[in-house]
Enzyme design. Structure first.
Site, PDB file in Angstrom:
ATOM      1  N   CYS A 184      -3.971  10.519   1.156  1.00  0.00           N
ATOM      2  CA  CYS A 184      -3.258   9.256   0.865  1.00  0.00           C
ATOM      3  C   CYS A 184      -1.878   9.522   0.281  1.00  0.00           C
ATOM      4  CB  CYS A 184      -4.073   8.417  -0.104  1.00  0.00           C
ATOM      5  SG  CYS A 184      -5.748   8.170   0.461  1.00  0.00           S
TER       6      CYS A 184
ATOM      7  N   LYS B 260       0.834  -1.209   0.000  1.00  0.00           N
ATOM      8  CA  LYS B 260       0.000   0.000   0.000  1.00  0.00           C
ATOM      9  C   LYS B 260       0.872   1.264   0.000  1.00  0.00           C
ATOM     10  CE  LYS B 260      -3.451   2.788   0.745  1.00  0.00           C
ATOM     11  NZ  LYS B 260      -4.526   3.006  -0.207  1.00  0.00           N
TER      12      LYS B 260
HETATM   13  N1  SAJ Z   1      -1.998  14.766  -9.021  1.00  0.00           N
HETATM   14  C1  SAJ Z   1      -1.128  15.531  -9.816  1.00  0.00           C
HETATM   15  N2  SAJ Z   1      -0.797  15.059 -11.047  1.00  0.00           N
HETATM   16  C2  SAJ Z   1      -1.274  13.881 -11.542  1.00  0.00           C
HETATM   17  C3  SAJ Z   1      -2.141  13.117 -10.730  1.00  0.00           C
HETATM   18  C4  SAJ Z   1      -2.479  13.584  -9.484  1.00  0.00           C
HETATM   19  O1  SAJ Z   1      -0.663  16.595  -9.413  1.00  0.00           O
HETATM   20  O2  SAJ Z   1      -0.927  13.550 -12.677  1.00  0.00           O
HETATM   21  C5  SAJ Z   1      -2.353  15.249  -7.673  1.00  0.00           C
HETATM   22  C6  SAJ Z   1      -3.847  15.508  -7.483  1.00  0.00           C
HETATM   23  O3  SAJ Z   1      -4.227  16.765  -7.937  1.00  0.00           O
HETATM   24  C7  SAJ Z   1      -3.976  15.364  -5.984  1.00  0.00           C
HETATM   25  C8  SAJ Z   1      -2.936  14.290  -5.639  1.00  0.00           C
HETATM   26  O4  SAJ Z   1      -2.070  14.225  -6.734  1.00  0.00           O
HETATM   27  O5  SAJ Z   1      -3.638  16.557  -5.319  1.00  0.00           O
HETATM   28  C9  SAJ Z   1      -3.514  12.911  -5.350  1.00  0.00           C
HETATM   29  O6  SAJ Z   1      -4.512  12.582  -6.305  1.00  0.00           O
HETATM   30  P1  SAJ Z   1      -4.685  11.094  -6.872  1.00  0.00           P
HETATM   31  O7  SAJ Z   1      -5.765  11.127  -7.877  1.00  0.00           O
HETATM   32  O8  SAJ Z   1      -3.369  10.579  -7.301  1.00  0.00           O
HETATM   33  O9  SAJ Z   1      -5.058  10.215  -5.611  1.00  0.00           O
HETATM   34  P2  SAJ Z   1      -6.241  10.172  -4.486  1.00  0.00           P
HETATM   35  O10 SAJ Z   1      -5.622  10.685  -3.230  1.00  0.00           O
HETATM   36  O11 SAJ Z   1      -7.534  10.712  -4.912  1.00  0.00           O
HETATM   37  O12 SAJ Z   1      -6.498   8.587  -4.374  1.00  0.00           O
HETATM   38  C10 SAJ Z   1      -5.408   7.733  -4.319  1.00  0.00           C
HETATM   39  C11 SAJ Z   1      -5.681   6.686  -5.365  1.00  0.00           C
HETATM   40  N3  SAJ Z   1      -4.420   6.229  -5.845  1.00  0.00           N
HETATM   41  C12 SAJ Z   1      -4.071   6.278  -7.142  1.00  0.00           C
HETATM   42  O13 SAJ Z   1      -4.766   6.715  -8.027  1.00  0.00           O
HETATM   43  C13 SAJ Z   1      -2.734   5.687  -7.400  1.00  0.00           C
HETATM   44  C14 SAJ Z   1      -6.516   5.528  -4.837  1.00  0.00           C
HETATM   45  O14 SAJ Z   1      -6.470   4.419  -5.709  1.00  0.00           O
HETATM   46  C15 SAJ Z   1      -6.082   5.088  -3.439  1.00  0.00           C
HETATM   47  O15 SAJ Z   1      -6.979   4.122  -2.917  1.00  0.00           O
HETATM   48  C16 SAJ Z   1      -6.142   6.280  -2.530  1.00  0.00           C
HETATM   49  O16 SAJ Z   1      -5.200   7.245  -3.027  1.00  0.00           O
HETATM   50  C17 SAJ Z   1      -5.804   5.810  -1.129  1.00  0.00           C
HETATM   51  O17 SAJ Z   1      -6.740   5.617  -0.319  1.00  0.00           O
HETATM   52  O18 SAJ Z   1      -4.629   5.518  -0.870  1.00  0.00           O
END
Ligand code: SAJ
Length: 401
Positions: A257, A203
């Protein structure tokens, strides 16, 4: 109702998981420290925003397969789904997992299955096993303990809980097998068996990997700003390579996360986790840099026009198209910019919330129209239709890419 499963923690993961299990005709007793959460659920309603969850909870409560309370009840399987925040020094705080475990120790009996789903530092399941066997030595070798992280995406939880693959690691092989059998009752994704430490690290690895990849994109955005290159075009072109897949830069990394879990590795392995630690620094620095860019644009405007600008700060959520402000880099940037405010007019925008206890929220169209400087902090869909007008635009999240 005599529960087969007791879930400790009825939040963003605990409630959907409990509801899904109950929907499979397995009686679940959900425990939460918050009496108002318990009351809401027992009325067949929900206290969080998650599509489709309300109907599943309403049905499960009505059919007597789901009940909530503030004190744990005897069952055959116990699921620990409580938060694991970090302390001021970025060390993980497992006190909620410990408290939840202590609460069920007196209830445990031979043959029971104990599973932690909360994101946890490596070794937590073994630590909880010691805690249990110190209090109940007669249960040694007679109960089963495992770790199984969830990886659902908020907004798509009810689908992903069923269809995502799961990694399941027991403290021994029988525990792993018992836990796999448990999840097989309601998960359609593949169930991958391993040991508890690997499952815990898995994780943390998933979320650190994403953090590192976003840090790479954010670092590129800083380089491109100096080099006079459009970073969005650059990444688009680099991704045309068949084996390159760069993520998108933004105004930092937020949420509960990705911006949190890497610290569970760096705090325990500070010497070894150089890239993971640096990625956290870069992603945090990116937010600071964005705030500085807005302040710089403000001073330049004043020098050029001899008056204070009106500034629109577009977005507060931690990522596009959601209303969740937790660990939000956009919120941090707004706070930083306002600390430096004189008598400029500021318009703070977040189309997904109506009000905020600290910020006055302005309609996004009105803010855009009135502003001299528009800083796009979150790539919400609403912002993508704005024409390129004669304004100073700071596009930190690729609205115009
Ligand atoms: N972000 C960027 N650039 C990108 C992608 C995301 O700057 O290309 C930023 C987003 O704006 C945000 C942050 O990263 O601020 C996190 O966003 P995210 O979409 O990566 O993740 P979360 O926090 O919504 O959800 C994640 C999910 N993980 C992934 O997509 C790898 C989810 O599957 C997990 O279950 C969750 O974290 C968790 O509970 O750990």
């Amino acid at each position: 109702m005599q529960p087969k499963v007791t879930t400790i923690g009825l939040g963003y993961i605990g409630l959907p998981t409990s509801a899904l299990i109950a929907d499979n005709q397995i009686p679940v007793y959900g425990v939460d420290v918050n009496p108002s959460v318990v009351k809401t659920i027992n009325q067949g309603k929900i206290h969080i925003v998650e599509p489709e969850l309300d109907a599943v909870v309403a049905k499960a409560v009505k059919n007597n397969f789901l009940e909530a309370g503030t004190v744990a009840k005897k069952a055959d399987t116990y699921l620990i789904v409580v938060p694991t925040p970090f302390k001021g020094n970025h060390e993980p705080d497992i006190s909620y997992v410990e408290a939840a475990t202590k609460g069920i120790i007196p209830l445990l009996k031979e043959g029971d299955l104990y599973i932690i789903e909360s994101t946890s530092p490596v070794g937590t399941t073994e630590k909880m096993m010691k805690l249990i066997f110190t209090a109940r030595p007669e249960l040694k070798g007679k109960i089963f303990l495992a770790y199984c992280p969830e990886r659902v995406l908020p907004g798509n939880v009810m689908y992903e809980l069923v269809h995502n693959d799961r990694v399941i690691g027991g403290v021994n092989e029988t525990s792993t097998q018992k836990a796999v059998d448990f999840y097989r009752q309601f998960v359609k994704g593949e169930l991958h068996a391993t040991n508890a430490r690997t499952a815990e690290m898995c994780k943390l690895t998933e979320n650190s990997s994403r953090d590192v990849q976003i840090a790479f994109a954010n670092e590129l955005s800083l380089i491109c700003d100096k080099a006079g290159i459009n970073v969005w075009e650059l990444i688009h072109l680099a991704n045309k390579h068949p084996r390159v897949n760069i993520l998108q830069p933004g105004c930092g990394v937020g949420g509960h996360c990705i911006a949190v879990d890497p610290y569970f590795i760096t705090s325990e392995f500070p010497m070894e986790s150089q890239i993971i630690g640096k990625a956290r620094e870069i992603n945090n620095y990116k937010s600071f840099w964005c705030a500085e860019q807005i302040k710089k644009a403000k001073h330049e405007f004043q020098l050029k026009h001899g008056r204070k600008p009106a500034i629109a700060l577009m977005g507060l959520a931690f990522k596009p198209n959601i209303d969740d402000l937790r660990e939000s880099p956009a919120k941090y940037i707004v706070q930083k910019v306002l600390q430096d405010a004189q008598d400029e007019a500021y318009y703070i925008v977040e189309p997904n919330i109506k009000t905020h206890q600290v910020f006055k929220i302005t309609d996004y169209k009105e803010a855009f129209q009135k502003a001299d400087i528009v800083a796009f902090l979150v790539a919400h869909d609403e912002f993508k239709d704005f024409p390129r007008e004669n304004k100073v635009v700071l596009d930190f999240c690729g609205i115009y890419k």
